[in-house]
Design an enzyme around this catalytic site. Sequence first.
Site, mmCIF file in Angstrom:
data_model
loop_
_atom_site.group_PDB
_atom_site.id
_atom_site.type_symbol
_atom_site.label_atom_id
_atom_site.label_comp_id
_atom_site.label_asym_id
_atom_site.label_seq_id
_atom_site.Cartn_x
_atom_site.Cartn_y
_atom_site.Cartn_z
ATOM 1 N N LYS A 84 1.032 6.808 -4.549
ATOM 2 C CA LYS A 84 0.745 6.003 -5.732
ATOM 3 C C LYS A 84 -0.324 4.961 -5.459
ATOM 4 O O LYS A 84 -0.932 4.448 -6.386
ATOM 5 C CB LYS A 84 2.009 5.393 -6.321
ATOM 6 C CG LYS A 84 2.756 4.470 -5.418
ATOM 7 C CD LYS A 84 3.990 3.958 -6.155
ATOM 8 C CE LYS A 84 4.946 3.321 -5.183
ATOM 9 N NZ LYS A 84 6.295 3.228 -5.662
ATOM 10 N N ARG A 85 -0.565 4.654 -4.197
ATOM 11 C CA ARG A 85 -1.626 3.696 -3.900
ATOM 12 C C ARG A 85 -3.004 4.333 -3.996
ATOM 13 O O ARG A 85 -3.968 3.688 -4.296
ATOM 14 C CB ARG A 85 -1.438 3.113 -2.488
ATOM 15 C CG ARG A 85 -0.561 1.883 -2.474
ATOM 16 C CD ARG A 85 -0.221 1.465 -1.065
ATOM 17 N NE ARG A 85 0.472 2.506 -0.331
ATOM 18 C CZ ARG A 85 1.748 2.813 -0.513
ATOM 19 N NH1 ARG A 85 2.466 2.140 -1.392
ATOM 20 N NH2 ARG A 85 2.332 3.774 0.180
#
Length: 469
Positions: free
Chosen positions: A235-236
């Site tokens: 998700k980063r």
Amino acid sequence: MTVRVRFAPSPTGMFHVGGARSALQNWIFAKQQGGVFVLRIEDTDAARNRPEWTEGILSALDWIGIARGSYEGPYFQSSYAGEHRAAAQRLYEGGRAYYCDCTREDVQARTGPQQRGYDGFCRDRGLEPGEGRALRFRTPDEGETVVVDLVRGEPTFENKLIEDFVIARGDGSPVFLLANVVDDMSMGITHVIRAEEHLPNTPKQQLLWDALGVKPPIWAHVPVVVNEKRQKLSKRRDKVALEAYRDEGYLADAMRNYLMLLGWAPSGDREIVPWSVIEEEFRLDEVNPSPAFFDEKKLRAFNGDYIRALPVEDFVEACRPWLTGTETIAPPPWQPDEFDPAAFAAVAPLAQTRIAVLSEIVPNVDFLFLADPLIDEAAWAKAMKEGAADLLDAAIVAFEALESWDAESLKATLEAVGAERGLKLGKAQAPVRVAVTGRTVGLPLFESLEVLGRDRTLTRLRAARVRLV
Ligand code: GLU
């Protein structure tokens, strides 16, 4: 025996596309087996959970066709803390677990920094429970643990290589590994279908099933989802939230079809298939265990195909959230009373063949609803070169004189204006397009002008001409 599967997300962030894929696979498997799909929210990590993430999971599942009310649950893992503790206690009382007061430093001092895992120091010390003492599972010294996995065959783990792992922390709280097993057990789960990243936990979990005296489930560890650099989608780094795709204008049908292609394909040389075919043909034992590439470009193209396949009325309806804005979708640049449904309906078929995601509808039609077009300055600079003023002058005169304001006449007129100046139609169109829509690309120009109407078109051409003085 009724098949019971579960999807067990942790509500610690936006709902990951890899999770959505696992949920769909569980859902289809349950349906094919005449079984039950259970939703369990694994919310024991109080510091990282938020209620809105849970709501996000429920609504995202709903969006891809796993509708609220059509499954069992949601159950919340945090409500079963008593059961988790009781199981830990049973393992302790049965001699399958022991208390340990070693710190990490103690262990490392004995084993050296290289060796990973616990060295079994407290195994036979007979420590009583106490503050700060963790409870460790006594893994067997011999034999092997064979995991029956529908995707991976029978991964086999030597028991002596499995460390005596912690099942309850020093404050008495059971760890995830145990809670997950106890819940699967009490919910009667027969098949655990989940992502490959949990495979290293599986032999430990299967040992817990055995120690608690219940037949373990059949497992299916479906492939990890990776980006184009073969890194696990994170998700980063990557766009992973199902909600983000939804809000960008991916269709649920396109999305779920694409998600099911991660590691699997329907029969024949097909990728885009009706959901009923996927529900019929999907087989866990046909899932390829290697990492599955989440190809955003391909998904986009896929979505474009799905958009083009919609009946135009459905397309108009599907665009609505972007034409009005919603709680999660930004409102368009025009005011609600500036929107003209008839004008939109007139250009919708033109837009439908050109956009790949529904949010792209807005920049394609905003010129119709705004009093003044949003001028893209780079486009302006590109189109308004030498000769543009002269061309606009001539176009204004010729358009004013038009008897019938229709796409065909507009095209013939501008073609003639361009030809007099030695310009092909494409070149002659550019200044007109930018003057009227603010952009160099967009819907077919002459249809756009027809829908925009004579007065507004001429006003914009004159305004552009003034700016060029
Ligand atoms: N709560 C775990 C996760 O979100 C799922 C574990 C499981 O499926 O067994 O990764």
